[in-house]
Design a protein around this motif. Structure first.
Motif, PDB file in Angstrom:
ATOM      1  N   THR A 138       0.862  -1.185   0.000  1.00  0.00           N
ATOM      2  CA  THR A 138       0.000   0.000   0.000  1.00  0.00           C
ATOM      3  C   THR A 138       0.897   1.233   0.000  1.00  0.00           C
ATOM      4  OG1 THR A 138      -0.109  -0.011   2.432  1.00  0.00           O
ATOM      5  CG2 THR A 138      -1.907  -1.098   1.242  1.00  0.00           C
ATOM      6  N   TYR A 148      -3.591   9.650  -7.898  1.00  0.00           N
ATOM      7  CA  TYR A 148      -4.735   8.758  -8.095  1.00  0.00           C
ATOM      8  C   TYR A 148      -5.670   8.700  -6.885  1.00  0.00           C
ATOM      9  CZ  TYR A 148      -2.410   7.254 -12.344  1.00  0.00           C
ATOM     10  OH  TYR A 148      -1.824   7.230 -13.589  1.00  0.00           O
ATOM     11  N   THR A 150      -5.453   7.255  -3.978  1.00  0.00           N
ATOM     12  CA  THR A 150      -5.636   5.894  -3.457  1.00  0.00           C
ATOM     13  C   THR A 150      -4.322   5.379  -2.892  1.00  0.00           C
ATOM     14  OG1 THR A 150      -6.312   3.618  -3.999  1.00  0.00           O
ATOM     15  CG2 THR A 150      -5.155   4.852  -5.708  1.00  0.00           C
ATOM     16  N   SER A 152      -3.705   2.154  -3.134  1.00  0.00           N
ATOM     17  CA  SER A 152      -3.492   0.909  -3.891  1.00  0.00           C
ATOM     18  C   SER A 152      -2.268   1.018  -4.793  1.00  0.00           C
ATOM     19  CB  SER A 152      -4.728   0.587  -4.733  1.00  0.00           C
ATOM     20  OG  SER A 152      -5.856   0.363  -3.909  1.00  0.00           O
ATOM     21  N   PRO A 154      -0.196  -0.415  -7.998  1.00  0.00           N
ATOM     22  CA  PRO A 154      -0.423  -1.238  -9.190  1.00  0.00           C
ATOM     23  C   PRO A 154       0.247  -2.609  -9.036  1.00  0.00           C
ATOM     24  CG  PRO A 154       0.218   0.980  -9.815  1.00  0.00           C
ATOM     25  CD  PRO A 154       0.407   0.879  -8.334  1.00  0.00           C
ATOM     26  N   HIS A 185      -3.642  -2.956 -18.522  1.00  0.00           N
ATOM     27  CA  HIS A 185      -4.599  -2.287 -17.636  1.00  0.00           C
ATOM     28  C   HIS A 185      -4.969  -3.120 -16.414  1.00  0.00           C
ATOM     29  CE1 HIS A 185      -7.440  -4.921 -19.746  1.00  0.00           C
ATOM     30  NE2 HIS A 185      -8.313  -4.653 -18.786  1.00  0.00           N
ATOM     31  N   SER A 186      -5.025  -4.439 -16.589  1.00  0.00           N
ATOM     32  CA  SER A 186      -5.447  -5.320 -15.500  1.00  0.00           C
ATOM     33  C   SER A 186      -4.445  -5.375 -14.350  1.00  0.00           C
ATOM     34  CB  SER A 186      -5.680  -6.742 -16.032  1.00  0.00           C
ATOM     35  OG  SER A 186      -4.498  -7.234 -16.640  1.00  0.00           O
ATOM     36  N   THR A 189      -2.981   0.887 -12.582  1.00  0.00           N
ATOM     37  CA  THR A 189      -3.724   1.720 -11.642  1.00  0.00           C
ATOM     38  C   THR A 189      -5.224   1.522 -11.844  1.00  0.00           C
ATOM     39  OG1 THR A 189      -3.847   3.604 -13.164  1.00  0.00           O
ATOM     40  CG2 THR A 189      -1.898   3.455 -11.728  1.00  0.00           C
ATOM     41  N   SER A 190      -6.004   2.016 -10.901  1.00  0.00           N
ATOM     42  CA  SER A 190      -7.466   1.913 -11.020  1.00  0.00           C
ATOM     43  C   SER A 190      -7.965   2.674 -12.235  1.00  0.00           C
ATOM     44  CB  SER A 190      -8.140   2.457  -9.755  1.00  0.00           C
ATOM     45  OG  SER A 190      -7.743   3.792  -9.495  1.00  0.00           O
ATOM     46  N   THR A 191      -7.296   3.772 -12.571  1.00  0.00           N
ATOM     47  CA  THR A 191      -7.680   4.560 -13.747  1.00  0.00           C
ATOM     48  C   THR A 191      -7.375   3.806 -15.025  1.00  0.00           C
ATOM     49  OG1 THR A 191      -7.230   6.618 -12.550  1.00  0.00           O
ATOM     50  CG2 THR A 191      -7.375   6.760 -14.942  1.00  0.00           C
ATOM     51  N   THR A 193      -7.173   0.589 -15.306  1.00  0.00           N
ATOM     52  CA  THR A 193      -8.100  -0.541 -15.349  1.00  0.00           C
ATOM     53  C   THR A 193      -9.465  -0.107 -15.870  1.00  0.00           C
ATOM     54  OG1 THR A 193      -6.995  -1.613 -13.484  1.00  0.00           O
ATOM     55  CG2 THR A 193      -9.239  -2.326 -13.969  1.00  0.00           C
ATOM     56  N   ALA A 194      -9.942   1.031 -15.388  1.00  0.00           N
ATOM     57  CA  ALA A 194     -11.266   1.512 -15.793  1.00  0.00           C
ATOM     58  C   ALA A 194     -11.284   1.963 -17.250  1.00  0.00           C
ATOM     59  CB  ALA A 194     -11.695   2.666 -14.887  1.00  0.00           C
TER      60      ALA A 194
END
Length: 209
Positions: A138, A148, A150, A152, A154, A185-186, A189-191, A193-194
């Motif tokens: 983290t 981002y 977050t 999280s 990557p 993407h998988s 980052t969350s961005t 990925t989205a």
């Protein structure tokens, strides 16, 4: 009047169909991502090696522009330097400091970086734990956390931890671990990925306090 209304409905229907047709599906987005990664590999003259070949010595020959492809995640990794120190052992936890550049391969542009002069004293700091060879982390502080919004990390950033050393610069000739990553993407980052886009990272790892 009826004819006018009918014409309006026909036009609206055609616009609706056109919008549906123009909307990208997830499959379309993944196809674009794969194409962007392939184009980047070809443009950079990257030589992709298999995991089986890589595991013989856990080395990627920089002079040959070698990157190993991890088939299960789609991450490509080049170890530029393994670095001073030791690998994080099973059951151990540590704070890790990272310097990075992050590029969007779809747009061929720099997204974020902490290598800028403004952030010279602010490396990204993450808490990392090794549990039976699986790494979890983290963000504690840094540009990535703020950019981002977050904590999280990557998943792609954790891939190198099985193969590099974590240490600090003590002697004049000491060097930190450095890797280059192509992250789908998988594993990003969350961005990413989205929005389904791949990133290229230039990363260094240092044992923190």
């Amino acid at each position: 009047m009826k004819r006018l209304l009918f014409a309006v409905f026909v036009v609206l229907g055609m616009i609706g169909l056109s919008s549906c047709h123009d909307t990208e599906t997830y499959a379309d987005q993944k196809k674009k991502e794969r194409a962007a990664i392939k184009q980047f590999i070809e443009k950079q003259g990257i030589n992709v090696i298999s995991e089986a070949e890589f595991r013989k010595d856990s080395i990627t020959d920089v002079s040959k522009k070698e990157f190993v492809l991890f088939e299960n995640t789609g991450v490509y990794m080049q170890i530029v330097r393994k670095g001073v120190g030791e690998k994080l052992k099973n059951g151990e936890s540590a704070n890790v400091l990272c310097r990075y550049n992050e590029y969007n391969l779809l747009t061929d542009s720099l997204i974020s970086s902490n290598n800028l002069l403004y952030y010279s004293s602010l490396p990204d700091k993450m808490a990392v734990t090794n549990t039976l060879g699986t790494f979890n982390a983290t963000f504690i502080s840094g540009v990535m956390r703020n950019w981002y919004n977050t904590t999280s990390v990557p998943a792609g950033w954790l891939t190198p931890l099985s193969y590099i050393n974590l240490g600090r610069l003590v002697n004049e000739d000491d060097q930190l671990a450095k890797v280059n990553l192509i992250v789908p993407h998988s594993q990003g980052t969350s961005t990413a990925t989205a929005s389904v886009y791949p990133c290229y990272y230039e990363l260094t790892y240092e044992l923190g306090i």
